[in-house]
Write an enzyme that holds these catalytic residues in place. Structure first.
Site, short mmCIF file in Angstrom:
data_model
loop_
_atom_site.label_atom_id
_atom_site.label_comp_id
_atom_site.label_asym_id
_atom_site.label_seq_id
_atom_site.Cartn_x
_atom_site.Cartn_y
_atom_site.Cartn_z
N GLY A 38 27.13 -0.95 -46.66
CA GLY A 38 26.59 0.18 -47.42
C GLY A 38 27.18 0.18 -48.82
N ARG A 80 23.38 -5.75 -44.58
CA ARG A 80 24.32 -5.71 -43.45
C ARG A 80 24.19 -6.97 -42.61
NH1 ARG A 80 26.81 -0.82 -43.37
NH2 ARG A 80 25.68 1.04 -44.03
N ASP A 109 34.90 -2.96 -43.42
CA ASP A 109 35.47 -3.76 -42.34
C ASP A 109 34.52 -4.84 -41.82
OD1 ASP A 109 33.89 -1.81 -41.34
OD2 ASP A 109 35.26 -1.18 -39.74
N THR A 155 34.40 1.25 -49.38
CA THR A 155 33.61 2.07 -48.47
C THR A 155 33.80 3.54 -48.82
OG1 THR A 155 33.34 2.93 -46.23
CG2 THR A 155 35.44 1.90 -46.67
N ASP A 188 33.57 5.67 -46.71
CA ASP A 188 34.16 6.26 -45.49
C ASP A 188 35.69 6.32 -45.53
OD1 ASP A 188 31.55 6.28 -44.66
OD2 ASP A 188 31.75 4.60 -43.28
N ASP A 219 37.85 4.30 -44.42
CA ASP A 219 38.41 4.06 -43.07
C ASP A 219 39.06 2.70 -42.89
OD1 ASP A 219 36.12 2.57 -43.23
OD2 ASP A 219 35.23 3.29 -41.36
N ARG A 279 30.79 7.97 -40.57
CA ARG A 279 30.80 7.26 -39.29
C ARG A 279 31.86 7.84 -38.35
NH1 ARG A 279 29.27 1.35 -40.68
NH2 ARG A 279 27.07 1.75 -40.28
O1 F6P Z 1 29.60 3.04 -44.01
C1 F6P Z 1 29.03 3.79 -45.00
C2 F6P Z 1 27.93 4.67 -44.46
O2 F6P Z 1 27.41 5.41 -45.54
C3 F6P Z 1 28.33 5.58 -43.31
O3 F6P Z 1 29.03 6.71 -43.74
C4 F6P Z 1 26.98 5.86 -42.70
O4 F6P Z 1 27.08 6.22 -41.34
C5 F6P Z 1 26.27 4.56 -42.86
O5 F6P Z 1 26.88 3.89 -43.93
C6 F6P Z 1 24.80 4.70 -43.13
O6 F6P Z 1 24.24 3.44 -43.17
P1 F6P Z 1 22.79 3.11 -43.70
O7 F6P Z 1 22.80 3.22 -45.19
O8 F6P Z 1 22.56 1.72 -43.24
O9 F6P Z 1 21.86 4.11 -43.10
#
Ligand code: F6P
Length: 349
Positions: free
Chosen positions: A14, A79, A110, A133, A135, A137, A179
């Site tokens: 992301g 991804r 990660d 990220t 997140d 994390d 997440r």
């Molecule tokens: O890991 C970053 C993030 O924004 C998370 O917080 C979220 O759950 C996920 O990516 C959303 O992913 P996508 O953009 O593939 O819907």
């Protein structure tokens, strides 16, 4: 081992505000002071696994001069996981050779860095990681760029939602990304003074939440804000948007705010609404903090390439940007620790 001449760079997973800051810093230092050639690899690992015509592009200072303020990534992202299917990781290595890429700067979370680590371990790929990220994390670094921006956006959103919640005497439940780690919700809940902040690290006490809003209503405050992390569960199961998983095995979380809003309406009788902040938290211009951090990370990543610090990731430790092993960086998900969880319970009210 041959000398490094051409450095490749990719962004995976992301996107996060600040990615362009890293790209700018790596390109500027590598092509300038260090005299390397830099190529950008488009769409994360996909650009090396299944290259298209535009997958590998030469980067010079002219290409990155004005991108620091821009959100997203000029290199695009995906991804794609080269370890999903047997034998595909080798293709990445072969394509690196085909494009004459001697070393790689992988910017990601990660998942992306886990691939970088394995490519280094399995094939000796000369790789340096850079943590990204929203997140926040990733273990082994105090913070990641993108987090500060996401918290700022979510905080401002909640501040805005509060005035309408109050005017209409409603409880509004705001769903925040992150997440399985509650960092963004923790930050935004605290900064915005949400009445209730729920994160995946702490089990939800639905009775306590409902009682709180009933008590507030009794004293004339028939409104309130709940900040809830998308990874919060009300039982065993995560609430997801669909059953499909991405190439790294992640489900698409989403829906907890709606479920909670309905439950609260039923228990308190107060009118409720829900808002999902979603990708708003990832888009747009980075904060000054994230611009500075991403620039520092990029400069240190370039230096790590020059030093031959392969299999390492740049990381913030206190005020210093250092390098740590990719193994340490990807070993566990960093969640909100107990002392900070305690802070949230102090402001439950
Ligand atoms: O890991 C970053 C993030 O924004 C998370 O917080 C979220 O759950 C996920 O990516 C959303 O992913 P996508 O953009 O593939 O819907």
């Amino acid at each position: 081992m041959s000398e490094v001449r051409r450095v490749g760079m990719l962004t995976g997973g992301g996107d996060a505000p600040g990615l362009n800051g890293v790209i700018r810093a790596v390109t500027t230092r590598c092509t300038g002071e260090y005299g390397y050639e830099v190529v950008g690899i488009k769409r994360g690992w996909k650009g090396l696994l299944a290259p298209e015509e535009d997958s590998v592009v030469k980067l010079g200072v002219e290409d990155v001069r004005y991108i620091l303020q821009e959100g997203g990534t000029i290199l695009l992202s995906s991804r794609t996981n080269p370890y999903k299917n047997e034998g595909e990781a080798k293709k990445v290595v072969e394509n690196m050779e085909r494009f004459g890429i001697d070393a790689l700067v992988a910017i990601g979370g990660d998942d992306t860095l886990g691939v970088a680590r394995r490519l280094h371990e399995d094939f000796g790929v000369r790789v340096v990681g850079c943590p990204k990220t929203i997140d926040n994390d990733l273990s082994a670094t105090d913070t990641t760029f993108g987090y500060d921006t996401a918290v700022s956006i979510a905080t401002e959103a909640i501040d805005r939602i509060r005035t309408t919640a109050k005017s209409h005497e409603r409880i509004i439940v705001v769903e925040v990304m992150g997440r399985h780690a509650g960092w963004i919700t923790y930050g935004a809940g605290l900064a915005s003074g949400a009445n209730v902040t729920l994160i995946p690290e702490v089990e939800v006490d639905m009775d306590a939440v409902a009682d709180l809003f009933k008590k507030r209503a009794e004293r004339g405050e028939k409104w309130g804000i709940v900040a809830v992390s998308e990874g919060v569960t009300l039982g065993e199961e995560y609430i997801t948007q669909d059953v499909e998983r991405d190439e790294f095995g992640h489900v698409r979380l989403g829906g907890i705010a709606e479920t909670l809003a309905k439950e609260l309406k039923q228990r308190t009788g107060i009118d409720t609404r829900h808002v999902v902040l979603g990708h708003l938290q990832r888009g747009g211009t980075p904060t000054a903090y994230d611009r500075i951090l991403s620039t520092r990370y990029g400069l240190r990543a370039a230096e790590a390439v020059k030093n031959g610090e392969w299999g390492k990731m740049v990381a913030l430790r206190g005020n210093d940007v250092v390098t740590v092993s990719l193994e340490e960086a990807t070993s566990e998900t960093r969640t909100v620790p107990e002392d900070l969880q305690q802070v949230l319970s102090t402001f439950f009210g």
